[in-house]
Design a protein around this motif. Structure first.
Motif, PDB file in Angstrom:
ATOM      1  N   ASP A 178       9.327   6.891  10.650  1.00  0.00           N
ATOM      2  CA  ASP A 178      10.498   7.713  10.927  1.00  0.00           C
ATOM      3  C   ASP A 178      10.460   8.972  10.048  1.00  0.00           C
ATOM      4  OD1 ASP A 178      13.251   8.751  10.720  1.00  0.00           O
ATOM      5  OD2 ASP A 178      13.914   6.859  11.588  1.00  0.00           O
ATOM      6  N   CYS A 179      10.752  10.123  10.640  1.00  0.00           N
ATOM      7  CA  CYS A 179      10.709  11.393   9.902  1.00  0.00           C
ATOM      8  C   CYS A 179      11.732  11.453   8.774  1.00  0.00           C
ATOM      9  CB  CYS A 179      10.910  12.568  10.859  1.00  0.00           C
ATOM     10  SG  CYS A 179      12.473  12.562  11.756  1.00  0.00           S
ATOM     11  N   ARG A 180      12.672  10.512   8.756  1.00  0.00           N
ATOM     12  CA  ARG A 180      13.709  10.507   7.709  1.00  0.00           C
ATOM     13  C   ARG A 180      13.368   9.579   6.542  1.00  0.00           C
ATOM     14  NH1 ARG A 180      18.232   9.275  12.176  1.00  0.00           N
ATOM     15  NH2 ARG A 180      16.555   7.810  12.682  1.00  0.00           N
ATOM     16  N   ILE A 181      12.164   9.051   6.525  1.00  0.00           N
ATOM     17  CA  ILE A 181      11.742   8.190   5.425  1.00  0.00           C
ATOM     18  C   ILE A 181      11.791   8.968   4.113  1.00  0.00           C
ATOM     19  CG2 ILE A 181       9.288   8.750   5.620  1.00  0.00           C
ATOM     20  CD1 ILE A 181       8.651   5.808   5.065  1.00  0.00           C
ATOM     21  N   SER A 182      12.012   8.276   3.011  1.00  0.00           N
ATOM     22  CA  SER A 182      12.149   8.952   1.718  1.00  0.00           C
ATOM     23  C   SER A 182      10.811   9.504   1.235  1.00  0.00           C
ATOM     24  CB  SER A 182      12.691   7.984   0.669  1.00  0.00           C
ATOM     25  OG  SER A 182      11.713   7.013   0.326  1.00  0.00           O
ATOM     26  N   MET A 183      10.883  10.558   0.425  1.00  0.00           N
ATOM     27  CA  MET A 183       9.664  11.134  -0.152  1.00  0.00           C
ATOM     28  C   MET A 183       8.990  10.137  -1.089  1.00  0.00           C
ATOM     29  SD  MET A 183       8.749  13.922   1.131  1.00  0.00           S
ATOM     30  CE  MET A 183       7.381  14.037  -0.025  1.00  0.00           C
ATOM     31  N   GLU A 184       9.767   9.306  -1.749  1.00  0.00           N
ATOM     32  CA  GLU A 184       9.175   8.295  -2.625  1.00  0.00           C
ATOM     33  C   GLU A 184       8.284   7.349  -1.819  1.00  0.00           C
ATOM     34  OE1 GLU A 184      10.428   4.718  -5.744  1.00  0.00           O
ATOM     35  OE2 GLU A 184      11.996   5.970  -4.858  1.00  0.00           O
ATOM     36  N   ALA A 185       8.762   6.948  -0.645  1.00  0.00           N
ATOM     37  CA  ALA A 185       7.973   6.055   0.203  1.00  0.00           C
ATOM     38  C   ALA A 185       6.719   6.758   0.712  1.00  0.00           C
ATOM     39  CB  ALA A 185       8.820   5.560   1.367  1.00  0.00           C
ATOM     40  N   ILE A 186       6.867   8.015   1.123  1.00  0.00           N
ATOM     41  CA  ILE A 186       5.708   8.780   1.586  1.00  0.00           C
ATOM     42  C   ILE A 186       4.675   8.912   0.472  1.00  0.00           C
ATOM     43  CG2 ILE A 186       4.930  11.087   2.270  1.00  0.00           C
ATOM     44  CD1 ILE A 186       7.411  11.326   3.988  1.00  0.00           C
ATOM     45  N   ASN A 187       5.132   9.217  -0.733  1.00  0.00           N
ATOM     46  CA  ASN A 187       4.212   9.365  -1.862  1.00  0.00           C
ATOM     47  C   ASN A 187       3.496   8.054  -2.175  1.00  0.00           C
ATOM     48  OD1 ASN A 187       4.768  12.087  -2.203  1.00  0.00           O
ATOM     49  ND2 ASN A 187       6.413  11.721  -3.672  1.00  0.00           N
ATOM     50  N   THR A 188       4.210   6.938  -2.051  1.00  0.00           N
ATOM     51  CA  THR A 188       3.581   5.637  -2.276  1.00  0.00           C
ATOM     52  C   THR A 188       2.454   5.412  -1.282  1.00  0.00           C
ATOM     53  OG1 THR A 188       5.644   4.692  -3.132  1.00  0.00           O
ATOM     54  CG2 THR A 188       3.961   3.142  -2.379  1.00  0.00           C
ATOM     55  N   LEU A 189       2.708   5.725  -0.020  1.00  0.00           N
ATOM     56  CA  LEU A 189       1.678   5.570   1.009  1.00  0.00           C
ATOM     57  C   LEU A 189       0.509   6.522   0.765  1.00  0.00           C
ATOM     58  CD1 LEU A 189       4.074   5.232   4.079  1.00  0.00           C
ATOM     59  CD2 LEU A 189       2.545   3.445   3.210  1.00  0.00           C
ATOM     60  N   HIS A 190       0.815   7.772   0.409  1.00  0.00           N
ATOM     61  CA  HIS A 190      -0.254   8.729   0.100  1.00  0.00           C
ATOM     62  C   HIS A 190      -1.103   8.241  -1.063  1.00  0.00           C
ATOM     63  CE1 HIS A 190       1.807  12.449   2.105  1.00  0.00           C
ATOM     64  NE2 HIS A 190       1.163  11.698   2.971  1.00  0.00           N
ATOM     65  N   ASN A 191      -0.459   7.688  -2.073  1.00  0.00           N
ATOM     66  CA  ASN A 191      -1.200   7.206  -3.239  1.00  0.00           C
ATOM     67  C   ASN A 191      -2.100   6.022  -2.913  1.00  0.00           C
ATOM     68  OD1 ASN A 191      -0.091   9.154  -4.908  1.00  0.00           O
ATOM     69  ND2 ASN A 191       1.591   7.853  -5.603  1.00  0.00           N
ATOM     70  N   LEU A 192      -1.813   5.367  -1.791  1.00  0.00           N
ATOM     71  CA  LEU A 192      -2.664   4.276  -1.317  1.00  0.00           C
ATOM     72  C   LEU A 192      -3.773   4.791  -0.401  1.00  0.00           C
ATOM     73  CD1 LEU A 192       0.128   1.659  -0.511  1.00  0.00           C
ATOM     74  CD2 LEU A 192      -1.581   1.483  -2.342  1.00  0.00           C
ATOM     75  N   GLY A 193      -3.838   6.104  -0.250  1.00  0.00           N
ATOM     76  CA  GLY A 193      -4.867   6.715   0.584  1.00  0.00           C
ATOM     77  C   GLY A 193      -4.560   6.691   2.069  1.00  0.00           C
ATOM     78  N   ILE A 194      -3.281   6.613   2.401  1.00  0.00           N
ATOM     79  CA  ILE A 194      -2.865   6.499   3.795  1.00  0.00           C
ATOM     80  C   ILE A 194      -2.283   7.822   4.283  1.00  0.00           C
ATOM     81  CG2 ILE A 194      -1.310   5.300   5.397  1.00  0.00           C
ATOM     82  CD1 ILE A 194      -1.396   2.900   3.466  1.00  0.00           C
ATOM     83  N   CYS A 195      -2.779   8.295   5.421  1.00  0.00           N
ATOM     84  CA  CYS A 195      -2.228   9.486   6.070  1.00  0.00           C
ATOM     85  C   CYS A 195      -0.924   9.100   6.764  1.00  0.00           C
ATOM     86  CB  CYS A 195      -3.230  10.034   7.075  1.00  0.00           C
ATOM     87  SG  CYS A 195      -2.631  11.457   8.010  1.00  0.00           S
ATOM     88  N   VAL A 196       0.122   9.876   6.555  1.00  0.00           N
ATOM     89  CA  VAL A 196       1.433   9.558   7.103  1.00  0.00           C
ATOM     90  C   VAL A 196       1.807  10.557   8.194  1.00  0.00           C
ATOM     91  CG1 VAL A 196       3.894   9.265   6.600  1.00  0.00           C
ATOM     92  CG2 VAL A 196       2.179   8.546   4.908  1.00  0.00           C
ATOM     93  N   TYR A 197       1.954  10.059   9.416  1.00  0.00           N
ATOM     94  CA  TYR A 197       2.458  10.859  10.523  1.00  0.00           C
ATOM     95  C   TYR A 197       3.938  10.532  10.707  1.00  0.00           C
ATOM     96  CZ  TYR A 197      -2.426  11.663  11.855  1.00  0.00           C
ATOM     97  OH  TYR A 197      -3.754  12.023  11.869  1.00  0.00           O
ATOM     98  N   THR A 198       4.753  11.553  10.860  1.00  0.00           N
ATOM     99  CA  THR A 198       6.181  11.327  11.043  1.00  0.00           C
ATOM    100  C   THR A 198       6.601  11.630  12.482  1.00  0.00           C
ATOM    101  OG1 THR A 198       6.661  13.569  10.229  1.00  0.00           O
ATOM    102  CG2 THR A 198       6.788  11.758   8.641  1.00  0.00           C
ATOM    103  N   THR A 199       7.583  10.893  12.930  1.00  0.00           N
ATOM    104  CA  THR A 199       8.070  11.028  14.300  1.00  0.00           C
ATOM    105  C   THR A 199       8.915  12.288  14.471  1.00  0.00           C
ATOM    106  OG1 THR A 199      10.012   9.726  13.728  1.00  0.00           O
ATOM    107  CG2 THR A 199       8.147   8.537  14.691  1.00  0.00           C
TER     108      THR A 199
END
Length: 243
Positions: free
Chosen positions: A18-39
């Motif tokens: 969801d495009c409204r996910i928190s930046m903290e959650a996005i950063n956690t995923l990025h730090n795991l090496g995961i590309c994040v696409y938002t809706t």
């Protein structure tokens, strides 16, 4: 691409959220090496779920997705994807909003098939159909393994049990979703590796956290909390690519 939806065998390399996910959650995923696409938001859906990926499209397996007309713009961001447009137009009220919200767990397809988009049914003919009354099936189901799920829905729990699926019944009262009384644990979670379940929030804020962690541990799955706040339903951490 993930061959069996909701069950990546390797570490996720790309997820949709969801495009409204928190930046903290996005950063956690990025730090795991995961590309994040938002809706992108879908105007025909009500605000609480208007950007939930599990409302907009269904992952058949591999690179194939069945999508609502409105959900295609999100999927088109991902190179190599194959999109088949479903026949169902999303509407603002239930059950006009649930056509793509079927849940796949291994070889099982769980939904109220009276409302499932016909393209999903034809693309999933080889799966075992588990008919339930709950139209928000993917929202309601957290897939732990090909034969294990977590849900708060009593109807889903009872029916899946008859198919030999191991079910942990939980209480979703602690799951936040703005505009409604509560969200669903299934919609707040998603596997990002064979042995990792991501939770959009701190698992310890859930009243059943000990039971959930014990159940996941039985299947060799550990939980990662994407941020330290309360658990929030974002329409699934939707893993699309791995490795």
């Amino acid at each position: 691409f993930v061959e069996i939806p909701n069950l990546p065998q390797k570490k996720a390399s790309a997820v949709i959220v969801d495009c409204r996910i928190s930046m903290e959650a996005i950063n956690t995923l990025h730090n795991l090496g995961i590309c994040v696409y938002t809706t992108q938001r879908i105007s025909s859906l009500y605000d609480a779920v208007c950007a939930h990926p599990d409302m907009a499209f269904f992952h058949v397996g591999g690179n194939l997705f069945i999508s609502s007309e409105e959900g295609k713009s999100t999927l088109l961001k991902i190179p190599g994807i194959e999109i088949r447009e479903g026949r169902s137009k999303l509407k603002s009220t239930y059950p006009g909003d649930i056509a793509y919200n079927a849940a796949r767990a291994g070889n099982f397809l769980i939904h109220n098939f009276k409302y499932t988009d016909p393209c999903i049914l034809s693309a999933s003919e080889d799966l075992i159909r588990v008919q339930v009354n709950q139209g928000y099936a993917k929202c309601s189901v957290c897939v732990v393994s090909d034969r294990a799920i977590i849900t708060s829905d009593m109807g889903i729990a009872k029916k899946c049990d008859t198919f030999g699926i191991d079910v942990l019944k939980t209480d979703d009262s602690d799951i936040l979703l703005k505009g409604v009384s509560h969200g669903f644990f299934g919609g707040a979670t998603g596997k990002i590796a064979q042995d990792i379940l991501a939770v959009n929030g701190n698992i310890k804020t859930h009243r059943d956290s000990d039971k959930i962690e014990e159940f996941c541990d039985k299947y060799g799955v550990k939980i990662i909390s994407l941020h330290n706040g309360a658990i929030y339903d974002i329409g699934t951490v939707f893993c699309v690519k791995e490795g």
